[in-house]
Design a protein around this motif. Structure first.
Motif, PDB file in Angstrom:
ATOM      1  N   MET A  17       0.824  -1.209   0.000  1.00 43.48           N
ATOM      2  CA  MET A  17       0.000   0.000   0.000  1.00 43.48           C
ATOM      3  C   MET A  17       0.857   1.257   0.000  1.00 43.48           C
ATOM      4  O   MET A  17       0.456   2.290  -0.533  1.00 43.48           O
ATOM      5  CB  MET A  17      -0.919  -0.005   1.225  1.00 43.48           C
ATOM      6  N   ARG A  18       2.038   1.185   0.581  1.00 40.08           N
ATOM      7  CA  ARG A  18       2.947   2.339   0.570  1.00 40.08           C
ATOM      8  C   ARG A  18       3.244   2.772  -0.862  1.00 40.08           C
ATOM      9  O   ARG A  18       3.348   3.963  -1.157  1.00 40.08           O
ATOM     10  CB  ARG A  18       4.240   1.965   1.285  1.00 40.08           C
ATOM     11  N   ASP A  19       3.388   1.803  -1.769  1.00 39.45           N
ATOM     12  CA  ASP A  19       3.685   2.110  -3.161  1.00 39.45           C
ATOM     13  C   ASP A  19       2.445   2.546  -3.934  1.00 39.45           C
ATOM     14  O   ASP A  19       2.552   3.236  -4.952  1.00 39.45           O
ATOM     15  CB  ASP A  19       4.292   0.875  -3.837  1.00 39.45           C
ATOM     16  N   ALA A  20       1.261   2.124  -3.472  1.00 42.38           N
ATOM     17  CA  ALA A  20       0.030   2.404  -4.209  1.00 42.38           C
ATOM     18  C   ALA A  20      -0.588   3.751  -3.864  1.00 42.38           C
ATOM     19  O   ALA A  20      -1.308   4.337  -4.673  1.00 42.38           O
ATOM     20  CB  ALA A  20      -0.995   1.295  -3.939  1.00 42.38           C
ATOM     21  N   VAL A  21      -0.310   4.255  -2.663  1.00 42.61           N
ATOM     22  CA  VAL A  21      -0.941   5.506  -2.223  1.00 42.61           C
ATOM     23  C   VAL A  21      -0.175   6.709  -2.775  1.00 42.61           C
ATOM     24  O   VAL A  21       1.017   6.871  -2.520  1.00 42.61           O
ATOM     25  CB  VAL A  21      -1.002   5.579  -0.685  1.00 42.61           C
ATOM     26  N   LYS A  22      -0.872   7.566  -3.516  1.00 46.61           N
ATOM     27  CA  LYS A  22      -0.252   8.763  -4.083  1.00 46.61           C
ATOM     28  C   LYS A  22      -0.579  10.024  -3.281  1.00 46.61           C
ATOM     29  O   LYS A  22       0.217  10.956  -3.237  1.00 46.61           O
ATOM     30  CB  LYS A  22      -0.720   8.960  -5.536  1.00 46.61           C
ATOM     31  N   ALA A  23      -1.755  10.051  -2.681  1.00 39.97           N
ATOM     32  CA  ALA A  23      -2.162  11.235  -1.922  1.00 39.97           C
ATOM     33  C   ALA A  23      -3.196  10.827  -0.874  1.00 39.97           C
ATOM     34  O   ALA A  23      -3.859   9.804  -0.999  1.00 39.97           O
ATOM     35  CB  ALA A  23      -2.735  12.301  -2.852  1.00 39.97           C
ATOM     36  N   LEU A  24      -3.317  11.659   0.168  1.00 38.95           N
ATOM     37  CA  LEU A  24      -4.213  11.357   1.277  1.00 38.95           C
ATOM     38  C   LEU A  24      -4.950  12.604   1.744  1.00 38.95           C
ATOM     39  O   LEU A  24      -4.467  13.734   1.603  1.00 38.95           O
ATOM     40  CB  LEU A  24      -3.427  10.818   2.480  1.00 38.95           C
ATOM     41  N   GLU A  25      -6.117  12.370   2.310  1.00 43.30           N
ATOM     42  CA  GLU A  25      -6.793  13.379   3.132  1.00 43.30           C
ATOM     43  C   GLU A  25      -6.847  12.791   4.529  1.00 43.30           C
ATOM     44  O   GLU A  25      -7.322  11.672   4.723  1.00 43.30           O
ATOM     45  CB  GLU A  25      -8.194  13.667   2.617  1.00 43.30           C
ATOM     46  N   VAL A  26      -6.350  13.526   5.513  1.00 41.05           N
ATOM     47  CA  VAL A  26      -6.222  13.008   6.874  1.00 41.05           C
ATOM     48  C   VAL A  26      -6.806  13.999   7.873  1.00 41.05           C
ATOM     49  O   VAL A  26      -6.566  15.203   7.777  1.00 41.05           O
ATOM     50  CB  VAL A  26      -4.735  12.743   7.223  1.00 41.05           C
ATOM     51  N   VAL A  27      -7.565  13.480   8.841  1.00 39.85           N
ATOM     52  CA  VAL A  27      -8.082  14.300   9.935  1.00 39.85           C
ATOM     53  C   VAL A  27      -7.174  14.103  11.142  1.00 39.85           C
ATOM     54  O   VAL A  27      -6.993  12.979  11.623  1.00 39.85           O
ATOM     55  CB  VAL A  27      -9.528  13.910  10.296  1.00 39.85           C
ATOM     56  N   LEU A  28      -6.580  15.183  11.628  1.00 41.57           N
ATOM     57  CA  LEU A  28      -5.654  15.121  12.750  1.00 41.57           C
ATOM     58  C   LEU A  28      -6.403  15.085  14.080  1.00 41.57           C
ATOM     59  O   LEU A  28      -7.626  15.276  14.135  1.00 41.57           O
ATOM     60  CB  LEU A  28      -4.713  16.319  12.708  1.00 41.57           C
ATOM     61  N   ALA A  29      -5.667  14.870  15.158  1.00 40.69           N
ATOM     62  CA  ALA A  29      -6.276  14.737  16.485  1.00 40.69           C
ATOM     63  C   ALA A  29      -6.989  16.010  16.932  1.00 40.69           C
ATOM     64  O   ALA A  29      -7.966  15.952  17.683  1.00 40.69           O
ATOM     65  CB  ALA A  29      -5.202  14.358  17.502  1.00 40.69           C
ATOM     66  N   ASP A  30      -6.528  17.179  16.477  1.00 42.20           N
ATOM     67  CA  ASP A  30      -7.167  18.441  16.881  1.00 42.20           C
ATOM     68  C   ASP A  30      -8.327  18.832  15.972  1.00 42.20           C
ATOM     69  O   ASP A  30      -8.881  19.923  16.100  1.00 42.20           O
ATOM     70  CB  ASP A  30      -6.132  19.564  16.923  1.00 42.20           C
ATOM     71  N   LEU A  52       4.628   9.226   5.712  1.00 40.20           N
ATOM     72  CA  LEU A  52       4.554   9.253   7.168  1.00 40.20           C
ATOM     73  C   LEU A  52       3.220   8.695   7.664  1.00 40.20           C
ATOM     74  O   LEU A  52       3.168   7.924   8.636  1.00 40.20           O
ATOM     75  CB  LEU A  52       4.743  10.684   7.666  1.00 40.20           C
ATOM     76  N   MET A  53       2.142   9.050   6.984  1.00 37.24           N
ATOM     77  CA  MET A  53       0.809   8.633   7.411  1.00 37.24           C
ATOM     78  C   MET A  53       0.531   7.163   7.078  1.00 37.24           C
ATOM     79  O   MET A  53      -0.128   6.462   7.841  1.00 37.24           O
ATOM     80  CB  MET A  53      -0.258   9.519   6.759  1.00 37.24           C
ATOM     81  N   VAL A  54       1.031   6.709   5.933  1.00 33.56           N
ATOM     82  CA  VAL A  54       0.793   5.317   5.541  1.00 33.56           C
ATOM     83  C   VAL A  54       1.574   4.396   6.483  1.00 33.56           C
ATOM     84  O   VAL A  54       2.789   4.472   6.575  1.00 33.56           O
ATOM     85  CB  VAL A  54       1.221   5.065   4.086  1.00 33.56           C
ATOM     86  N   GLY A  55       0.853   3.563   7.206  1.00 33.90           N
ATOM     87  CA  GLY A  55       1.496   2.683   8.172  1.00 33.90           C
ATOM     88  C   GLY A  55       1.518   3.226   9.583  1.00 33.90           C
ATOM     89  O   GLY A  55       2.036   2.573  10.496  1.00 33.90           O
ATOM     90  N   SER A  56       0.952   4.399   9.801  1.00 33.91           N
ATOM     91  CA  SER A  56       0.964   4.993  11.144  1.00 33.91           C
ATOM     92  C   SER A  56      -0.117   4.403  12.046  1.00 33.91           C
ATOM     93  O   SER A  56      -0.168   4.726  13.241  1.00 33.91           O
ATOM     94  CB  SER A  56       0.788   6.515  11.049  1.00 33.91           C
ATOM     95  N   GLU A  57      -0.995   3.577  11.504  1.00 36.28           N
ATOM     96  CA  GLU A  57      -2.008   2.839  12.270  1.00 36.28           C
ATOM     97  C   GLU A  57      -2.912   3.753  13.095  1.00 36.28           C
ATOM     98  O   GLU A  57      -3.308   3.414  14.217  1.00 36.28           O
ATOM     99  CB  GLU A  57      -1.341   1.782  13.154  1.00 36.28           C
ATOM    100  N   GLY A  58      -3.214   4.899  12.552  1.00 36.15           N
ATOM    101  CA  GLY A  58      -4.153   5.796  13.207  1.00 36.15           C
ATOM    102  C   GLY A  58      -3.585   6.630  14.330  1.00 36.15           C
ATOM    103  O   GLY A  58      -4.316   7.412  14.953  1.00 36.15           O
ATOM    104  N   THR A  59      -2.306   6.498  14.602  1.00 34.09           N
ATOM    105  CA  THR A  59      -1.712   7.245  15.720  1.00 34.09           C
ATOM    106  C   THR A  59      -1.458   8.713  15.380  1.00 34.09           C
ATOM    107  O   THR A  59      -1.351   9.546  16.288  1.00 34.09           O
ATOM    108  CB  THR A  59      -0.391   6.596  16.156  1.00 34.09           C
ATOM    109  N   LEU A  60      -1.357   9.025  14.108  1.00 34.07           N
ATOM    110  CA  LEU A  60      -1.082  10.409  13.698  1.00 34.07           C
ATOM    111  C   LEU A  60      -2.316  11.098  13.130  1.00 34.07           C
ATOM    112  O   LEU A  60      -2.343  12.318  13.009  1.00 34.07           O
ATOM    113  CB  LEU A  60       0.037  10.434  12.655  1.00 34.07           C
ATOM    114  N   GLY A  61      -3.314  10.326  12.757  1.00 33.76           N
ATOM    115  CA  GLY A  61      -4.528  10.887  12.184  1.00 33.76           C
ATOM    116  C   GLY A  61      -5.373   9.802  11.550  1.00 33.76           C
ATOM    117  O   GLY A  61      -4.935   8.657  11.402  1.00 33.76           O
ATOM    118  N   LEU A  62      -6.611  10.172  11.189  1.00 35.89           N
ATOM    119  CA  LEU A  62      -7.528   9.232  10.549  1.00 35.89           C
ATOM    120  C   LEU A  62      -7.591   9.529   9.055  1.00 35.89           C
ATOM    121  O   LEU A  62      -7.889  10.660   8.649  1.00 35.89           O
ATOM    122  CB  LEU A  62      -8.922   9.332  11.166  1.00 35.89           C
ATOM    123  N   ILE A  63      -7.312   8.540   8.235  1.00 34.60           N
ATOM    124  CA  ILE A  63      -7.337   8.701   6.790  1.00 34.60           C
ATOM    125  C   ILE A  63      -8.780   8.663   6.311  1.00 34.60           C
ATOM    126  O   ILE A  63      -9.515   7.704   6.554  1.00 34.60           O
ATOM    127  CB  ILE A  63      -6.519   7.588   6.110  1.00 34.60           C
TER     128      ILE A  63
END
Length: 227
Positions: A17-30, A52-63
């Motif tokens: 998935m790291r190679d397949a993901v080109k862009a993300l929208e992420v909601v941060l904790a705040d 950074l976000m791919v593989g973070s398992e939700g600890t940095l934000g929700l994709i």
């Protein structure tokens, strides 16, 4: 899948998935929403927040949104199975295949114990030897040539009973007994923790699985490249 940087059986050709993901929208904790990445193939401006976000398992934000790289459906698909005289011969064949840059779509290893379990479960008669299971994608000519090259590598390392087919019925049915690990999904076996004390690899290291808690129980090895 993006949050866990998941991979699958075709990772050897198409990546994770790291190679397949080109862009993300992420909601941060705040509560802030950020967008990372671009549609461009090449970009080197700023931090690589997508990676950074791919593989973070939700600890940095929700994709909440993904932009993915797509792959075309190949013209031809060939699948096969080959038995080996030894564990090392199968591993060495994989090493040489990768070194030659053969475009394998899938390649998996199963040991003798796994084949025995599958035979008992599915009432099959696959030779009780280590096996490599593989799949090739590409044009009709390239798939045929790659299968012949892979077969030659396997035979040099003790491979025998080399079978491959481009027919969908053979690949998805029981014709080749393809992907034994997946067919064992419904086979209930007790799972117990164990430690790997030593491992025998083709390049000379020794190996064994040892733990008093599993003494007298069957231990099998199912391997995939890449891990």
């Amino acid at each position: 899948m993006a949050a866990t940087r998941a991979s699958g059986t075709t990772t050897v050709r198409y990546g994770t998935m790291r190679d397949a993901v080109k862009a993300l929208e992420v909601v941060l904790a705040d509560g802030r929403t950020i967008k990372t990445g671009t549609y461009a193939k090449k970009t080197s401006a700023g931090y690589d927040l997508t990676a950074l976000m791919v593989g973070s398992e939700g600890t940095l934000g929700l994709i909440t949104e993904l932009t993915l790289k797509l792959h075309p459906i190949p013209e031809a698909i060939s699948a096969g199975i080959v038995a080996f005289e030894s564990f090392g011969g199968a591993v060495q064949s994989v090493i040489e295949t990768i070194q030659m840059a053969l475009p394998m779509a899938r390649i998996e290893f199963v040991d003798t114990a796994t084949v025995q379990a599958f035979n008992a479960y599915a009432d099959r008669n696959i030779p009780t030897m280590p096996h490599l299971l593989f799949e090739l994608h590409g044009s009709e000519d390239s798939v045929k040539q790659d299968a012949e090259t892979f077969g030659a590598i396997c035979r040099e390392n003790g491979g025998q009973d080399f079978e491959w087919s481009e027919r969908t019925k053979d690949r998805t049915g029981d014709g080749l007994g393809f992907f034994i690990p997946h067919r064992l999904a419904g086979f209930n076996v007790p799972q117990r923790p164990f430690t790997i004390q030593k491992i025998t690899f083709a390049w000379g290291k020794t190996a064994s699985v040892k733990n008093p808690s599993i003494t007298g129980n069957a231990v099998s090895i199912i391997g995939r490249y890449p891990l």
